[in-house]
Design a protein around this motif. Structure first.
Motif, PDB file in Angstrom:
ATOM      1  N   ASP A   1       1.821   0.050   3.442  1.00  0.00           N
ATOM      2  CA  ASP A   1       2.228   1.290   3.178  1.00  0.00           C
ATOM      3  C   ASP A   1       1.461   2.508   3.849  1.00  0.00           C
ATOM      4  O   ASP A   1       1.903   3.547   3.842  1.00  0.00           O
ATOM      5  N   CYS A   2       0.264   2.019   4.502  1.00  0.00           N
ATOM      6  CA  CYS A   2      -0.903   2.907   5.126  1.00  0.00           C
ATOM      7  C   CYS A   2      -1.273   2.271   6.324  1.00  0.00           C
ATOM      8  O   CYS A   2      -1.152   1.160   6.737  1.00  0.00           O
TER       9      CYS A   2
ATOM     10  N   THR B   1       0.034  -3.429  -7.666  1.00  0.00           N
ATOM     11  CA  THR B   1       0.320  -3.055  -6.272  1.00  0.00           C
ATOM     12  C   THR B   1       1.285  -2.021  -5.956  1.00  0.00           C
ATOM     13  O   THR B   1       1.313  -1.057  -5.224  1.00  0.00           O
ATOM     14  N   ASN B   2       2.291  -2.161  -6.680  1.00  0.00           N
ATOM     15  CA  ASN B   2       3.310  -1.000  -6.757  1.00  0.00           C
ATOM     16  C   ASN B   2       3.126   0.241  -7.054  1.00  0.00           C
ATOM     17  O   ASN B   2       3.303   1.377  -6.289  1.00  0.00           O
TER      18      ASN B   2
ATOM     19  N   THR C   1      -1.062  -7.957 -10.940  1.00  0.00           N
ATOM     20  CA  THR C   1      -1.414  -7.644  -9.379  1.00  0.00           C
ATOM     21  C   THR C   1      -0.059  -7.021  -8.668  1.00  0.00           C
ATOM     22  O   THR C   1      -0.084  -6.089  -7.877  1.00  0.00           O
TER      23      THR C   1
ATOM     24  N   LEU D   1      -2.528  -4.922   0.463  1.00  0.00           N
ATOM     25  CA  LEU D   1      -1.628  -5.415  -0.538  1.00  0.00           C
ATOM     26  C   LEU D   1      -0.519  -4.417  -0.377  1.00  0.00           C
ATOM     27  O   LEU D   1      -0.805  -3.129  -0.793  1.00  0.00           O
ATOM     28  N   ALA D   2       0.795  -4.604  -0.045  1.00  0.00           N
ATOM     29  CA  ALA D   2       1.577  -3.699   0.068  1.00  0.00           C
ATOM     30  C   ALA D   2       2.844  -3.575  -0.720  1.00  0.00           C
ATOM     31  O   ALA D   2       3.341  -2.592  -1.162  1.00  0.00           O
ATOM     32  N   GLY D   3       2.917  -4.686  -1.659  1.00  0.00           N
ATOM     33  CA  GLY D   3       4.042  -4.604  -2.519  1.00  0.00           C
ATOM     34  C   GLY D   3       5.473  -5.241  -1.990  1.00  0.00           C
ATOM     35  O   GLY D   3       5.953  -5.627  -2.583  1.00  0.00           O
ATOM     36  N   GLY D   4       5.402  -4.453  -0.780  1.00  0.00           N
ATOM     37  CA  GLY D   4       6.851  -4.836  -0.062  1.00  0.00           C
ATOM     38  C   GLY D   4       6.514  -5.750   1.145  1.00  0.00           C
ATOM     39  O   GLY D   4       5.294  -6.673   0.985  1.00  0.00           O
TER      40      GLY D   4
ATOM     41  N   LEU E   1      -8.290  -9.781  -7.910  1.00  0.00           N
ATOM     42  CA  LEU E   1      -7.482  -8.829  -7.165  1.00  0.00           C
ATOM     43  C   LEU E   1      -7.223  -7.709  -8.419  1.00  0.00           C
ATOM     44  O   LEU E   1      -7.254  -6.335  -8.081  1.00  0.00           O
ATOM     45  N   THR E   2      -6.851  -8.252  -9.490  1.00  0.00           N
ATOM     46  CA  THR E   2      -6.611  -7.104 -10.743  1.00  0.00           C
ATOM     47  C   THR E   2      -7.774  -6.189 -10.882  1.00  0.00           C
ATOM     48  O   THR E   2      -7.591  -5.214 -11.071  1.00  0.00           O
TER      49      THR E   2
ATOM     50  N   LEU F   1      -7.826  -3.835  -7.838  1.00  0.00           N
ATOM     51  CA  LEU F   1      -6.829  -2.986  -7.918  1.00  0.00           C
ATOM     52  C   LEU F   1      -7.189  -1.926  -9.043  1.00  0.00           C
ATOM     53  O   LEU F   1      -7.081  -0.585  -8.797  1.00  0.00           O
TER      54      LEU F   1
ATOM     55  N   GLU G   1      -1.111 -15.886  -3.085  1.00  0.00           N
ATOM     56  CA  GLU G   1       0.129 -16.329  -4.111  1.00  0.00           C
ATOM     57  C   GLU G   1      -0.318 -17.282  -5.051  1.00  0.00           C
ATOM     58  O   GLU G   1      -0.051 -17.277  -6.204  1.00  0.00           O
TER      59      GLU G   1
ATOM     60  N   ARG H   1      -1.140 -12.453 -12.708  1.00  0.00           N
ATOM     61  CA  ARG H   1      -0.284 -12.501 -11.549  1.00  0.00           C
ATOM     62  C   ARG H   1       0.905 -11.441 -11.510  1.00  0.00           C
ATOM     63  O   ARG H   1       1.110 -10.747 -10.674  1.00  0.00           O
TER      64      ARG H   1
ATOM     65  N   GLN I   1      -6.104 -13.875  -7.895  1.00  0.00           N
ATOM     66  CA  GLN I   1      -5.368 -13.035  -8.682  1.00  0.00           C
ATOM     67  C   GLN I   1      -6.277 -12.158  -9.566  1.00  0.00           C
ATOM     68  O   GLN I   1      -6.002 -11.132  -9.714  1.00  0.00           O
TER      69      GLN I   1
END
Lengths: 237, 237
Positions: A96-97, B130-131, B126, A89-92, A125-126, A129, A116, B123, A122
């Motif tokens: 990022d790694c 991530t950010n 997440t 999960l990159a956010g962009g 994931l929460t 994360l 998505e 959502r 989701q």
DNA sequence: CGAAACCTTGACTTAGGTCAACAAAAGTGG
DNA sequence: CCACTTTTGTTGACCTAAGTCAAGGTTTCG
């Protein structure tokens, strides 16, 4: 479960090779979402920092590290993942790694577009994360404020179930007080994770050995003689 | 939007005082979920590490830092939050960090049980997590691998929009090349964020001043004379 | 105005980095 | 299975970036 060809990195080093898969534990976070499992050999790259982010990954079995490089080659390992952790999960739109396996590893992969869509995913994931974030917070304390000995002691203690931060119950002074570890990391990888040099890691390990706190069976295999003593050396008690 | 009495910390230091609220920006992440906004003064505590985790927070306006303490008093600031960031997700039933405002801050609060229920909220979370995770990864590189000068330069550059990591476009060598910063942090807070001492931060800042890269208008207010030069000093270009 | 908090600077110390040599494993090919 | 190379780990001698300690200057606030 279906099996998947591994993503060829933009850098195309070809280090990521998928071998015939093995059926892994059934209750993964992604299993209900049609995630496909790929098996990676030890020391293969799942993706590079900067690659376009297409998939989300869950580590099902084995160990994976995430690291970032500075242009002059300095490396920081930012996470060492265990089964159940997610990555990618990159956010962009770029990772990022860099993600590299430490051991042979089973990885469940799922398309980011699918992520998505699913509410259940989701939710999962929460949870993941949040946990990984807590570990990152603790690691920031290690990197920013701990001495070399405290870093190595913390690193070892994290590999003892129920101990070494997070739900650590603290040192006990009776009963079973030894533990066997397999690190699955070279001195260089440990150093890059702990923000030290290879030499410092080696020296600290030798020192712990000299003081009888640990026994080094192989560079990779460490026996903790005195878990409590080591726990006291983490800076957290 | 309704307004809320602030949670009294288990430690009851009484530092968190809520003043008459001001209507903040409407499009917060939580606004659609009935989140209540509380206004905190500068240097008030939202919650302590170890407090039972009951609420999730979104920073709407101002600045908040999250930090952890070691038993001997060493502190590591693990995150410096900006509007839009969320905090208070602990993963367990206790907060893993202490949350303290750096400035006057508007914070939107929402019950954790409600978070469980809402798919939309999950959502949003997440995305936020991530950010923040990406920022933590980058900060790990700073803490583990950068020199004092690189840390301070990176810190300043992060406060320049569009620059200093993440979507950093890298140094430009023409056009507008200066920028005005307000840090909202003491030298001690900066030091604890960057894994340095107060004296080292002070010396690096003085040195940057001596070299003409920055101008120090107030300890808190820094003018970057040469954004590009500073950008080159971050270790990332 | 005076006290408290915060910041700066200098002199000195030290933990950990660097460089270099060597030892021990782990692959590799015959 | 054994030479031989390569990779990985250890140890010592030395160096240096950043920490510590201490004094003094500035700003903030009651």
């Amino acid at each position: 479960m279906a099996y998947l060809e591994v993503a060829t990195s933009a850098h195309g080093a070809g280090m990521a090779r998928v071998t015939p898969p093995v059926c892994a534990s059934d209750k993964t976070n992604f299993s209900e979402f049609g995630g496909k499992i790929a098996r990676y050999e030890a020391h293969s790259l799942v993706y590079y920092e900067g690659d376009p982010a297409r998939r989300l990954y869950e580590l099902v079995k084995g160990s994976v590290m995430l690291y970032k490089l500075l242009p002059d080659g300095r490396r920081q390992v930012v996470e060492v993942l265990r089964p159940g952790d997610i990555f990618g999960l990159a956010g962009g739109d770029e990772y990022d790694c860099t993600a590299e396996t430490l051991t042979e590893a089973d990885v469940q992969e799922i398309d980011l577009r699918q992520v998505e869509r699913s509410d259940d995913l989701q939710r999962t994931l929460t949870k993941c994360l949040t946990n990984q974030m807590r570990v990152l917070h603790e690691h920031a304390v290690l990197l920013g404020r701990k001495s070399a000995v405290e870093r190595v002691a913390s690193f070892f203690m994290h590999l003892v179930p129920e101990r070494g931060g997070l739900g650590c119950v603290g040192p006990r002074d009776e009963g079973e007080d030894s533990f066997d570890l397999q690190l699955h990391m070279t001195r260089q990888e440990i150093a890059d994770y702990l923000g030290l040099t290879i030499e410092t890691v080696s020296r600290v390990v030798s020192d712990l050995k000299r003081r009888g706190v640990i026994r080094v069976d192989k560079a990779d295999r460490i026996h903790l003689n005195k878990v409590c003593t080591l726990c006291h050396m983490t800076g957290m008690h």
